[in-house]
Structures are given as structure tokens and as C-alpha cells.
Write an enzyme that holds these catalytic residues in place. Structure first.
Site, PDB file in Angstrom:
ATOM      1  N   CYS A 289      38.601  20.010  56.490  1.00  0.00           N
ATOM      2  CA  CYS A 289      39.517  19.174  55.695  1.00  0.00           C
ATOM      3  C   CYS A 289      40.951  19.256  56.224  1.00  0.00           C
ATOM      4  O   CYS A 289      41.172  19.676  57.367  1.00  0.00           O
ATOM      5  CB  CYS A 289      39.448  19.554  54.226  1.00  0.00           C
TER       6      CYS A 289
ATOM      7  N   SER B 159      44.496  21.024  55.208  1.00  0.00           N
ATOM      8  CA  SER B 159      45.304  21.889  54.343  1.00  0.00           C
ATOM      9  C   SER B 159      46.628  22.092  55.057  1.00  0.00           C
ATOM     10  O   SER B 159      46.659  22.571  56.200  1.00  0.00           O
ATOM     11  CB  SER B 159      44.577  23.230  54.151  1.00  0.00           C
TER      12      SER B 159
ATOM     13  N   ASP C 278      42.039  24.803  46.712  1.00  0.00           N
ATOM     14  CA  ASP C 278      42.534  23.994  45.589  1.00  0.00           C
ATOM     15  C   ASP C 278      42.629  24.856  44.342  1.00  0.00           C
ATOM     16  O   ASP C 278      43.568  24.733  43.576  1.00  0.00           O
ATOM     17  CB  ASP C 278      41.611  22.790  45.364  1.00  0.00           C
TER      18      ASP C 278
HETATM   19  C1  RUB Z   1      42.281  18.921  50.293  1.00  0.00           C
HETATM   20  C2  RUB Z   1      41.769  20.315  50.388  1.00  0.00           C
HETATM   21  C3  RUB Z   1      42.706  21.357  50.935  1.00  0.00           C
HETATM   22  C4  RUB Z   1      43.404  22.066  49.762  1.00  0.00           C
HETATM   23  C5  RUB Z   1      44.556  22.944  50.245  1.00  0.00           C
HETATM   24  O1  RUB Z   1      41.432  18.059  49.547  1.00  0.00           O
HETATM   25  O2  RUB Z   1      40.672  20.636  49.978  1.00  0.00           O
HETATM   26  O3  RUB Z   1      42.010  22.305  51.675  1.00  0.00           O
HETATM   27  O4  RUB Z   1      43.921  21.126  48.847  1.00  0.00           O
HETATM   28  O5  RUB Z   1      45.584  22.157  50.805  1.00  0.00           O
HETATM   29  P1  RUB Z   1      41.925  16.557  49.257  1.00  0.00           P
HETATM   30  P2  RUB Z   1      47.081  22.739  50.934  1.00  0.00           P
HETATM   31  O6  RUB Z   1      42.157  15.902  50.579  1.00  0.00           O
HETATM   32  O7  RUB Z   1      40.810  15.953  48.482  1.00  0.00           O
HETATM   33  O8  RUB Z   1      43.207  16.640  48.450  1.00  0.00           O
HETATM   34  O9  RUB Z   1      46.952  23.965  51.759  1.00  0.00           O
HETATM   35  O10 RUB Z   1      47.850  21.641  51.602  1.00  0.00           O
HETATM   36  O11 RUB Z   1      47.559  23.038  49.556  1.00  0.00           O
END
Ligand code: RUB
Length: 313
Positions: A135, A137, A204
Site C-alpha cells: 500500500c 504509507s 491505520d
Molecule cells: C492506507 C494504509 C496505510 C496506513 C498508514 O490505506 O493502509 O498503510 O493508512 O498510512 P488507504 P500513514 O489508502 O485506504 O487510506 O503511514 O500515511 O499514516
């Protein structure tokens, strides 16, 4: 209820994943509340309160599996209410000022926590490492870019992340930053785990048991990592802890529109499209946080302290 166009745009962008990832969503939500406060035409505090409550509820409802948004909004509202009582603030202008100042303060704190976390994460990565991620992050890409800047020899394997391909965002961001990146389809996870030294994903939500909730497919990655004896870390600010899980409530997994999976699906076909899944604490080597690397079992007491929650009352 009167809401500014910019607030509406933020809400729309979060729902459609233009703004994605827990941190970006939480930041955008705080900015939206600040914008609502600035543009409000409320004549009295009660009106202002009703407006902000409405915006906050709509922001929380945009994505259901996002404790960082809920924790940030709760912090903002608890602080404002405490200050109103303490300093006997009775004007709309006074309350607006409080909200805007604390919103900016919270974002600054988020940014400084992020910097500390990124530093711990970059130090944790080996000098030479193939890192598998899933994904997009912003915390993970921050760590990988920092490790690259520290001259560590990092290669990244990035899963494309069906159905919305957030893996492309990760791959593009990292390749543009000069890292060596290979993007794979999600089904190739096992094949490429054999070539990986470490897995690094975002978060999340984290439950009171230390379980991780992250983009669907994360638990698959963690299970495969265990099969190949590859360490599995999640990068997560403590604000991603979900306090309600300590009270017996489950963090709801967001179910998204089936059209994201198949636009014109055959009649009668059912589609399931959960956005996230849960990885049991036993598969997680550690959480990379703003206070260092902590084992999943220790996250609950440390995070509750950060959120100002009294465990014994
Ligand atoms: C994004 C996702 C990320 C976390 C952490 O899912 O699963 O790994 O939100 O992100 P989506 P961060 O694309 O559905 O929002 O480290 O930027 O907080």
C-alpha cells in the site's frame, strides 16, 4: 448547516482516497475543522459548537477505520472545552482563536512525532536490505527515504495493492527519490518474500491486544513473512491506537464500494471489498513509533498514557 467549500472538498477528497493514509487523513481533518472555525458566521458559542460538531462527525464518518482522526479531533475538542472552562471564554472570537491555535499545535506535534519515528525506523533498517512494503504509507516512505539519505543500500519491493493501486503511489514516490524499486502484483508476495530481508508497513489502527489493522493484504504479507522467517515491522504513531478496543469494542473494518473491484460486474455476482484487515500481534516484530521501537504487547499502556487516558479510575 453552513460549511465552507474547502471543508466540503476535504471531505470529498478523503472519501474518494485522493487524500489517503491515516496521517494525511488526520491532518486534513484537523485542517478542515480549523477552516470551518475561520469561516464560521456563528452568532454565539452554541451555534459555533453545533457547526464544529457536525463537521467533526462528518469527518469521522468519511473512513470508519481511522482512530488517528478520532483521537486528534477528541484532543482538539477536549482541549478547547477545558480552556473555555478554565479561562471563562465567552466570545465566538475567543473560541475560534483557541481552536485554530490548538489545531496548528496538534499538526506541529504530529510533524515532530513523524520526524522522530522516521529516524528510529531508518536506524532500524540494515545497512543493506531488501524491504517489502504494501500500500502507500507516508510513514513508511519517510523511513525508506531517510534510510536512503543515510546512504543505506535499500531496495524496495512494493506490492501494487488492489483494487486502488496505492502501491503505484509508493513506487513512484520512492523511485523519484532515487531508490531502487520493484513493483509486483499482490499475488507475487510469496515469491518475492524469499528475496526480502524485512517487511515494513504502515498502520491505520492498533488494538489493545497489539493487533495491527492496515490495508487489506497486510495480514497475508505478515503470515508469509513468518513462513520465511522475515522480520515484520509496522510504522505507527501512538495516536493510531484505538482506545475503544480496550473497552470490548471492535475497530470496524471499512467496506468500500464494489465498483472499485469491478465496475460493470455481471448480474448476481457478489463482491466483497474490505479496505483493511487485522494482523495478530504475534506476527509483528515491533511497532516503530515516535518513542522508539516497541513490542506489540507494550503498545497499550504507552499509547493510553500519550492519549491522556487513565487506565484505573
Ligand atoms: C492506507 C494504509 C496505510 C496506513 C498508514 O490505506 O493502509 O498503510 O493508512 O498510512 P488507504 P500513514 O489508502 O485506504 O487510506 O503511514 O500515511 O499514516
Amino acid at each position: 448547516m453552513a460549511q465552507s467549500k474547502s471543508v466540503e472538498k476535504i471531505i470529498r477528497d478523503i472519501k474518494t482516497i485522493k487524500i489517503q493514509g491515516a496521517r494525511n487523513i488526520a491532518k486534513a481533518a484537523l485542517i478542515a475543522i480549523g477552516l470551518q472555525a475561520v469561516s464560521s458566521k456563528a452568532k454565539n458559542i452554541n451555534q459555533l459548537y453545533a457547526e464544529l460538531k457536525d463537521v467533526s462527525e462528518r469527518l469521522v464518518a468519511t473512513r470508519s477505520t481511522e482512530p488517528m482522526v478520532r483521537n486528534s479531533i477528541e484532543d482538539l475538542s477536549n482541549f478547547t472545552l477545558a480552556q473555555i472552562r478554565l479561562n471563562k471564554i465567552s466570545t465566538v472570537a475567543g473560541v475560534k482563536k483557541l481552536i485554530i491555535e490548538h489545531e496548528e499545535e496538534l499538526i506541529k506535534k504530529m510533524d515532530s512525532d513523524y520526524k522522530k519515528l522516521v529516524e528510529y525506523g531508518a536506524k532500524l533498517l540494515p545497512e543493506n536490505a531488501v524491504v517489502m512494503t504494501h500500500c502507500h504509507s507516508s510513514t513508511v516512505t519517510g523511513i525508506l527515504k531517510r534510510a536512503h539519505a543515510m546512504k543505506k543500500n535499500i531496495s524496495v519491493i512494493s506490492c501494487e495493492t488492489r483494487p486502488l493501486f496505492q502501491g503505484r503511489t509508493t513506487s513512484k514516490e520512492l523511485v523519484e527519490a532515487g531508490l531502487d524499486v520493484t513493483m509486483i502484483v499482490d499475488g507475487a508476495m510469496n515469491l518475492f518474500m524469499k528475496k526480502s530481508d524485512i517487511c515494513l508497513v504502515g498502520a491505520d489502527a492498533i488494538t489493545s491486544r497489539g493487533d495491527l489493522i492496515n490495508k487489506v493484504g497486510t495480514s497475508t504479507l505478515a503470515h508469509i513473512a513468518r513462513m520465511h522467517d522475515v522480520s515484520f515491522y509496522a510504522a505507527a504513531e501512538l495516536f493510531k491506537y484505538s482506545p475503544m478496543t480496550a473497552l470490548g469494542q471492535r475497530e470496524k473494518i471499512e467496506e468500500r464500494n464494489p465498483k472499485e473491484v469491478w465496475d460493470k460486474l455481471p448480474k448476481g455476482l457478489k463482491i466483497a471489498n474490505p479496505a483493511f484487515d487485522a494482523t495478530a500481534a504475534r506476527y509483528i516484530s515491533g511497532y516503530i513509533t515516535e518513542i522508539g521501537i516497541i513490542p506489540p504487547q507494550s503498545l497499550y499502556p504507552i499509547a493510553t498514557e500519550k492519549l491522556g487516558i487513565k487506565i484505573y479510575e
